[in-house]
Write a protein that holds these residues in place. Structure first.
Motif, PDB file in Angstrom:
ATOM      1  N   GLY A 151       9.050   9.485 -26.239  1.00  0.00           N
ATOM      2  CA  GLY A 151       8.957   8.044 -26.065  1.00  0.00           C
ATOM      3  C   GLY A 151      10.171   7.431 -25.411  1.00  0.00           C
ATOM      4  N   VAL A 152      10.282   6.127 -25.519  1.00  0.00           N
ATOM      5  CA  VAL A 152      11.337   5.325 -24.911  1.00  0.00           C
ATOM      6  C   VAL A 152      12.219   4.764 -26.023  1.00  0.00           C
ATOM      7  N   TRP A 173       3.908   1.576 -15.827  1.00  0.00           N
ATOM      8  CA  TRP A 173       5.009   2.045 -14.986  1.00  0.00           C
ATOM      9  C   TRP A 173       5.474   0.928 -14.051  1.00  0.00           C
ATOM     10  N   TYR A 176       7.451  -1.499 -16.099  1.00  0.00           N
ATOM     11  CA  TYR A 176       8.748  -0.932 -16.471  1.00  0.00           C
ATOM     12  C   TYR A 176       9.749  -1.120 -15.331  1.00  0.00           C
ATOM     13  N   LEU A 204       9.105  13.367 -19.390  1.00  0.00           N
ATOM     14  CA  LEU A 204       8.640  12.096 -18.846  1.00  0.00           C
ATOM     15  C   LEU A 204       7.729  12.332 -17.639  1.00  0.00           C
ATOM     16  N   TRP A 208       3.777  11.184 -17.005  1.00  0.00           N
ATOM     17  CA  TRP A 208       3.338  10.580 -15.744  1.00  0.00           C
ATOM     18  C   TRP A 208       2.114  11.316 -15.213  1.00  0.00           C
ATOM     19  N   PHE A 273      15.234   8.123 -22.742  1.00  0.00           N
ATOM     20  CA  PHE A 273      13.971   8.742 -23.139  1.00  0.00           C
ATOM     21  C   PHE A 273      14.264   9.927 -24.061  1.00  0.00           C
ATOM     22  N   SER A 294       6.354   3.644 -26.904  1.00  0.00           N
ATOM     23  CA  SER A 294       5.664   4.619 -26.071  1.00  0.00           C
ATOM     24  C   SER A 294       6.280   4.713 -24.683  1.00  0.00           C
ATOM     25  N   GLN A 295       5.997   5.818 -23.997  1.00  0.00           N
ATOM     26  CA  GLN A 295       6.335   5.940 -22.592  1.00  0.00           C
ATOM     27  C   GLN A 295       5.534   4.906 -21.798  1.00  0.00           C
ATOM     28  N   HIS A 305       0.305  10.653 -24.000  1.00  0.00           N
ATOM     29  CA  HIS A 305       1.151  11.224 -25.038  1.00  0.00           C
ATOM     30  C   HIS A 305       0.392  12.331 -25.764  1.00  0.00           C
TER      31      HIS A 305
END
Length: 430
Positions: A151-152, A173, A176, A204, A208, A273, A294-295, A305
């Protein structure tokens, strides 16, 4: 986390000339027997403190048993372990990662633990999913230390001081990048960048890809993505870097795959991350209260995830005291006396009984980890295909090539071409 800097051929041969030259400290060089074990793991000082405390309790309740412990950073861990395994003198107790489990198991470097299930290893309540996540070809090769997800991790106050809301669940994304660029224009002082540079972070990059219906590797052990995917990835970070949204190349190069060298911990970025089990360590080293979410996700994309064993505890195949080692593993993952000391620093425990016993004593950071795992459910999909042999070398290549692109020694297109060419070369060796 990254890096398996020794190649697959080196794994098999490196120890031939070094078998008599142990790389662990002198106290860890004891010949293993029923009372003397060697134990090794990677991780932070906080992990070491907890682990040593639990091991000392185990020694105190098992007369005559002595455990020599050693820990180090991720980058140092895997080359050293590969050399020790090849030389036949690895520690009895090995902290193993999901990425490398398949490679070590299929080479006979770690011991199947099925013979201890129900007796020394009383982990049936972990459930089929958690047991299978530590299995290769139908055999159990480790005990799941905890469940985690990538995650972040952010200094939310730094974001808000810049007048920007920090990333949260469902942040795309595109959002972000917009948030990070806005932060970079508004922030003052040392922590003037919103984000670490994630271009060399394989975990990460994997998220993606998964959001786009792809993967690092396919079920046949080949690559699960194309040059265009890697080009888009490197381009995303190049543009964010140019806009001041993430740290510059020279700052990211300080990162050595440890919490201590993270741009967040060093004070250069408001966000980095990591895996959920690393959150406790991050908070220990950062004065501001941190958050984990979450990412970034792809708009209308797939859940990007997955929940994985944070680490697992395995036994060296040539251990002279495998049953005592298995007993120590059980103490750390299933007996409250040991497992409660470890807490959630390695992940949320797989045993429901241990989780129930743990929740009342959790501090703030540990509670955040449990909340994160619970809140992540809408973004979680199945485990991706297992990484093939040589995956660690490809991980190392991603880190190196991402830095070449970051320092503008290579374009995103050329970096992508180099990454795929090197990855295919490594996989072909199998």
């Amino acid at each position: 986390m990254n890096s398996f800097t020794m190649g697959r051929r080196g794994f098999m041969s490196a120890g031939l000339g070094l078998a008599s030259m142990p790389l662990w400290n002198a106290t860890a060089g004891l010949a293993a027997d029923s009372a003397q074990l060697r134990m090794v793991w990677w991780g932070s000082e906080e992990r070491a403190r907890r682990t040593k405390e639990a091991v000392q309790l185990f020694e105190g309740s098992n007369e005559g048993v002595k455990v020599a412990t050693e820990f180090m950073g991720w980058d140092d861990y895997w080359p050293r372990l590969a050399t020790q395994v090849a030389g036949g003198n690895a520690p009895d107790f090995i902290q193993m990662d999901y990425r490398y489990m398949f490679e070590y198991a299929r080479r006979g470097a770690i011991l199947p633990l099925d013979q201890y299930l129900g007796s020394t290893l009383k982990i049936a309540d972990f459930g089929d999913v958690n047991l299978k996540s530590c299995s290769v070809d139908g055999k159990l090769y480790g005990a799941n230390v905890g469940v985690n997800a990538f995650g972040v991790i952010s200094d939310a106050a730094a974001w808000r001081d810049a007048g920007i809301e920090p990333p949260t669940y469902g942040t795309t994304w595109e959002q972000y990048a917009e948030k990070a660029e806005a932060y970079g224009k508004a922030a003052k002082g040392k922590k003037k960048h919103a984000s670490a540079d994630g271009s060399g972070n394989e975990n990460l990059f994997e998220g993606w890809l998964i959001g786009r219906g792809k993967s690092l590797y396919n079920t046949e052990g080949g690559l699960g993505y194309e040059p265009a995917d890697a080009t888009e990835w490197f381009t995303y970070w190049a543009e964010l870097r140019k806009a001041g949204g993430c740290v510059p190349a020279d700052v990211q190069a300080l990162f050595k795959n440890t919490i201590e060298t993270s741009p967040l911990t060093l004070g250069y970025a408001a966000t980095d991350f990591g895996y959920s089990n690393q959150f406790v360590g991050f908070q220990k080293l950062n004065k501001p209260a941190l958050s984990v979410t979450s990412q970034p996700v792809l708009t209308n994309g797939k859940p990007n995830h997955y929940l994985k064993p944070s680490q697992m505890f395995s036994v060296f195949a040539k251990s002279k005291a495998p049953e005592v080692t298995a007993k120590l593993i059980n103490f750390l993952v299933r007996e409250p006396a040991g497992a409660l000391i470890l807490g959630v620093e390695r992940g949320v425990p797989a045993s429901p009984a241990i989780r129930d016993a743990l929740i009342p004593q959790l501090d703030g950071p540990s509670s955040e980890v449990v909340k994160f795992i619970s809140a992540l459910s809408p973004y979680v999909g199945p485990l991706p295909p297992a990484p093939p042999q040589g995956a660690g070398e490809i991980n190392t290549a991603l880190v190196r090539i991402s830095q070449e692109v970051a320092f503008e020694a290579s374009t995103p297109e050329d970096g992508a071409a180099s990454l795929l060419a090197e990855a295919k070369r490594v996989l072909k060796k199998g």
